[in-house]
Design a protein around this motif. Structure first.
Motif, PDB file in Angstrom:
ATOM      1  N   VAL A  72       0.842  -1.201   0.000  1.00 47.29           N
ATOM      2  CA  VAL A  72       0.000   0.000   0.000  1.00 47.29           C
ATOM      3  C   VAL A  72       0.870   1.242   0.000  1.00 47.29           C
ATOM      4  O   VAL A  72       0.589   2.227  -0.714  1.00 47.29           O
ATOM      5  CB  VAL A  72      -0.941  -0.021   1.236  1.00 47.29           C
ATOM      6  CG1 VAL A  72      -1.632   1.329   1.392  1.00 47.29           C
ATOM      7  CG2 VAL A  72      -1.973  -1.121   1.068  1.00 47.29           C
ATOM      8  N   ARG A  73       1.949   1.246   0.803  1.00 51.26           N
ATOM      9  CA  ARG A  73       2.836   2.400   0.816  1.00 51.26           C
ATOM     10  C   ARG A  73       3.478   2.627  -0.554  1.00 51.26           C
ATOM     11  O   ARG A  73       3.595   3.776  -1.018  1.00 51.26           O
ATOM     12  CB  ARG A  73       3.897   2.203   1.898  1.00 51.26           C
ATOM     13  CG  ARG A  73       4.779   3.426   2.074  1.00 51.26           C
ATOM     14  CD  ARG A  73       5.859   3.187   3.124  1.00 51.26           C
ATOM     15  NE  ARG A  73       5.316   2.930   4.443  1.00 51.26           N
ATOM     16  CZ  ARG A  73       5.385   1.758   5.047  1.00 51.26           C
ATOM     17  NH1 ARG A  73       6.008   0.749   4.455  1.00 51.26           N
ATOM     18  NH2 ARG A  73       4.839   1.593   6.235  1.00 51.26           N
ATOM     19  N   GLU A  74       3.873   1.537  -1.216  1.00 54.45           N
ATOM     20  CA  GLU A  74       4.514   1.652  -2.525  1.00 54.45           C
ATOM     21  C   GLU A  74       3.530   2.145  -3.585  1.00 54.45           C
ATOM     22  O   GLU A  74       3.856   3.002  -4.429  1.00 54.45           O
ATOM     23  CB  GLU A  74       5.086   0.300  -2.942  1.00 54.45           C
ATOM     24  CG  GLU A  74       5.901   0.343  -4.227  1.00 54.45           C
ATOM     25  CD  GLU A  74       7.194   1.118  -4.063  1.00 54.45           C
ATOM     26  OE1 GLU A  74       7.701   1.662  -5.038  1.00 54.45           O
ATOM     27  OE2 GLU A  74       7.674   1.206  -2.888  1.00 54.45           O
ATOM     28  N   ALA A  75       2.265   1.638  -3.494  1.00 54.55           N
ATOM     29  CA  ALA A  75       1.264   2.090  -4.471  1.00 54.55           C
ATOM     30  C   ALA A  75       0.958   3.563  -4.267  1.00 54.55           C
ATOM     31  O   ALA A  75       0.776   4.333  -5.227  1.00 54.55           O
ATOM     32  CB  ALA A  75      -0.006   1.251  -4.297  1.00 54.55           C
ATOM     33  N   ARG A  76       0.861   3.999  -2.939  1.00 56.68           N
ATOM     34  CA  ARG A  76       0.581   5.394  -2.662  1.00 56.68           C
ATOM     35  C   ARG A  76       1.716   6.281  -3.167  1.00 56.68           C
ATOM     36  O   ARG A  76       1.506   7.358  -3.733  1.00 56.68           O
ATOM     37  CB  ARG A  76       0.384   5.578  -1.149  1.00 56.68           C
ATOM     38  CG  ARG A  76      -0.067   6.963  -0.781  1.00 56.68           C
ATOM     39  CD  ARG A  76      -0.369   6.992   0.691  1.00 56.68           C
ATOM     40  NE  ARG A  76       0.803   6.551   1.447  1.00 56.68           N
ATOM     41  CZ  ARG A  76       0.787   6.341   2.768  1.00 56.68           C
ATOM     42  NH1 ARG A  76      -0.334   6.515   3.434  1.00 56.68           N
ATOM     43  NH2 ARG A  76       1.880   5.957   3.378  1.00 56.68           N
ATOM     44  N   ALA A  77       2.964   5.807  -3.025  1.00 53.23           N
ATOM     45  CA  ALA A  77       4.095   6.592  -3.551  1.00 53.23           C
ATOM     46  C   ALA A  77       4.080   6.666  -5.066  1.00 53.23           C
ATOM     47  O   ALA A  77       4.376   7.715  -5.671  1.00 53.23           O
ATOM     48  CB  ALA A  77       5.406   5.974  -3.058  1.00 53.23           C
ATOM     49  N   THR A  78       3.671   5.590  -5.735  1.00 60.59           N
ATOM     50  CA  THR A  78       3.620   5.567  -7.203  1.00 60.59           C
ATOM     51  C   THR A  78       2.565   6.535  -7.709  1.00 60.59           C
ATOM     52  O   THR A  78       2.773   7.292  -8.672  1.00 60.59           O
ATOM     53  CB  THR A  78       3.331   4.147  -7.690  1.00 60.59           C
ATOM     54  OG1 THR A  78       4.337   3.262  -7.191  1.00 60.59           O
ATOM     55  CG2 THR A  78       3.306   4.088  -9.209  1.00 60.59           C
ATOM     56  N   VAL A  79       1.390   6.530  -7.015  1.00 64.07           N
ATOM     57  CA  VAL A  79       0.317   7.447  -7.425  1.00 64.07           C
ATOM     58  C   VAL A  79       0.747   8.891  -7.203  1.00 64.07           C
ATOM     59  O   VAL A  79       0.491   9.772  -8.039  1.00 64.07           O
ATOM     60  CB  VAL A  79      -0.971   7.119  -6.652  1.00 64.07           C
ATOM     61  CG1 VAL A  79      -2.034   8.194  -6.882  1.00 64.07           C
ATOM     62  CG2 VAL A  79      -1.515   5.764  -7.069  1.00 64.07           C
ATOM     63  N   ARG A  80       1.419   9.185  -6.070  1.00 66.69           N
ATOM     64  CA  ARG A  80       1.873  10.546  -5.815  1.00 66.69           C
ATOM     65  C   ARG A  80       2.887  10.987  -6.850  1.00 66.69           C
ATOM     66  O   ARG A  80       2.873  12.141  -7.303  1.00 66.69           O
ATOM     67  CB  ARG A  80       2.445  10.636  -4.406  1.00 66.69           C
ATOM     68  CG  ARG A  80       2.789  12.053  -4.034  1.00 66.69           C
ATOM     69  CD  ARG A  80       3.130  12.184  -2.551  1.00 66.69           C
ATOM     70  NE  ARG A  80       4.215  11.321  -2.159  1.00 66.69           N
ATOM     71  CZ  ARG A  80       4.106  10.253  -1.364  1.00 66.69           C
ATOM     72  NH1 ARG A  80       2.925   9.961  -0.843  1.00 66.69           N
ATOM     73  NH2 ARG A  80       5.140   9.491  -1.076  1.00 66.69           N
ATOM     74  N   ARG A  81       3.794  10.086  -7.249  1.00 63.95           N
ATOM     75  CA  ARG A  81       4.776  10.449  -8.265  1.00 63.95           C
ATOM     76  C   ARG A  81       4.107  10.683  -9.613  1.00 63.95           C
ATOM     77  O   ARG A  81       4.490  11.567 -10.362  1.00 63.95           O
ATOM     78  CB  ARG A  81       5.840   9.348  -8.383  1.00 63.95           C
ATOM     79  CG  ARG A  81       6.851   9.359  -7.255  1.00 63.95           C
ATOM     80  CD  ARG A  81       8.065   8.503  -7.616  1.00 63.95           C
ATOM     81  NE  ARG A  81       7.717   7.132  -7.919  1.00 63.95           N
ATOM     82  CZ  ARG A  81       7.680   6.162  -7.031  1.00 63.95           C
ATOM     83  NH1 ARG A  81       7.995   6.411  -5.768  1.00 63.95           N
ATOM     84  NH2 ARG A  81       7.339   4.947  -7.425  1.00 63.95           N
ATOM     85  N   ALA A  82       3.082   9.870  -9.872  1.00 61.20           N
ATOM     86  CA  ALA A  82       2.409  10.036 -11.165  1.00 61.20           C
ATOM     87  C   ALA A  82       1.613  11.336 -11.212  1.00 61.20           C
ATOM     88  O   ALA A  82       1.492  11.961 -12.273  1.00 61.20           O
ATOM     89  CB  ALA A  82       1.482   8.849 -11.431  1.00 61.20           C
ATOM     90  N   LEU A  83       1.066  11.753 -10.114  1.00 65.35           N
ATOM     91  CA  LEU A  83       0.235  12.957 -10.100  1.00 65.35           C
ATOM     92  C   LEU A  83       1.046  14.222  -9.888  1.00 65.35           C
ATOM     93  O   LEU A  83       0.804  15.246 -10.540  1.00 65.35           O
ATOM     94  CB  LEU A  83      -0.843  12.852  -9.019  1.00 65.35           C
ATOM     95  CG  LEU A  83      -1.908  11.765  -9.248  1.00 65.35           C
ATOM     96  CD1 LEU A  83      -2.858  11.706  -8.056  1.00 65.35           C
ATOM     97  CD2 LEU A  83      -2.686  12.012 -10.544  1.00 65.35           C
TER      98      LEU A  83
END
Length: 361
Positions: free
Chosen positions: A313-324
């Motif tokens: 979950v932490r990795e997915a949240r970081a990926t979404v933040r980087r994408a946005l």
């Protein structure tokens, strides 16, 4: 195992019930209930005797007798020590004193005062005038006769004033009054005190003979009869009952209770040991095995799943933040190591540097 050496605890319950409960019930019905009934009967009999025999006897016989004896004793003491002296003072001494006072007042008023006035008017005053005349005129020729006359007159006056009144008072007043008082005292002693003393003596003898002695003998007989026919049989019965109760009831019941106490202690110990063994076998050992072989691996697996899921979950949240929003600037390794809120280790490898042109593009 250790439990194999112990005797089984579940096979003697019926014998225990028959040994303890049934004898105790039999002893309670055959011994305790009759003793309680006998005790209640004795207590009711004692209360009835006190209420209908001893209480009325004291109220209607002993208390009036004591009151009569007290009144009689008080009357006797008054007759012997109070009333004779009161009568003597009231009817003898007081009238005699009043008569003597009246006699002295009459003697002074009718004899001494007129004699003094007569002597002053007709003897002393003329005598003084004559002495004055003799002193002025004829002292020399009349001195010796006058001295003899004065001596004789002085002797006569002395006898008249200081001797004859007291002799007459003693002879004609005090002596007769004294003889009258002595005669009155003798008459009072002979005709009053002696008969009263004889009457009191006879009354005391009669009271002792016909009242106190029969009453005392009756009380002695009553006490002896109460002791012989009531107190002694009741005491012997109570003593016999207590001895029999102790010998045939309390001693066997005590022995049975002691034996039952020991048996109950042994049974309770065996039951406690059985419960401990059953708890250890049925609850402790299975619980330890379930905890060791089931709960511990499941807990470890759940902890790993939780850690893995949290990391994903932490990795997915970081990926979404980087994408946005893009990648934030990367701090140097030294400053990252000093960051308190960092979740990575201090010796982790730094991220790749991104140029400003790439970041903007």
């Amino acid at each position: 195992m250790e439990t194999d050496k112990r005797p089984p605890a579940g096979g003697g319950d019926g014998c225990l019930v028959g040994v303890i409960r049934i004898p105790v019930k039999i002893v309670a019905v055959l011994v305790v209930l009759p003793v309680r009934v006998v005790w209640e009967l004795l207590a009711a009999g004692g209360r009835a005797v006190h209420r209908h025999v001893l209480g009325p006897l004291y109220v209607h016989a002993v208390e009036p007798l004591l009151r009569a004896l007290g009144w009689l004793l008080t009357t006797l003491l008054k007759l012997v020590f109070v009333w004779p002296w009161v009568g003597l003072w009231r009817y003898v001494l007081v009238p005699v004193g009043q008569g003597l006072a009246w006699l002295w007042r009459g003697l002074y008023a009718q004899v001494l005062a007129p004699a003094g006035r007569f002597l002053t008017a007709y003897v002393l005053r003329p005598l003084g005038e004559a002495l004055a005349w003799l002193g002025r005129g004829g002292m020399r020729y009349l001195l010796a006769p006058l001295a003899k006359g004065v001596t004789w007159i002085g002797w006569a006056l002395g006898m008249t004033l200081f001797v004859w009144p007291w002799v007459a008072l003693w002879r004609y007043v005090l002596a007769p009054v004294g003889r009258g008082i002595a005669w009155l005292a003798a008459a009072v002693y002979r005709y009053v005190l002696t008969p009263v003393g004889h009457g009191l003596g006879w009354l005391a003898v009669a009271v002792f003979r016909y009242l106190l002695r029969p009453v005392g003998l009756g009380l002695v007989w009553l006490v002896a009869a109460l002791y012989r026919y009531l107190l002694r049989p009741v005491g012997l019965g109570i003593a016999w009952l207590a001895a029999a109760l102790y010998r045939y009831v309390l001693t066997p019941v005590g022995q049975v209770l002691v034996w039952a106490w020991h048996v109950a202690g042994r049974i309770a110990g065996a039951l406690w040991r059985g419960l401990k063994w059953a708890g250890r076998v049925l609850v402790g050992w299975p619980a330890s095995r379930v905890y060791r072989h089931v709960l511990t691996p499941v807990g470890h697996a759940a902890r790993e799943v939780w850690r893995t899921g949290r990391a994903a979950v932490r990795e997915a949240r970081a990926t979404v933040r980087r994408a946005l929003f893009g990648t934030p600037p990367v701090e140097p390794a030294r400053s990252r190591a000093r960051t308190l809120g960092s979740t990575t280790a201090a010796d982790a490898a730094p991220a790749d540097e991104i140029s400003l042109s790439r970041r903007q593009g």
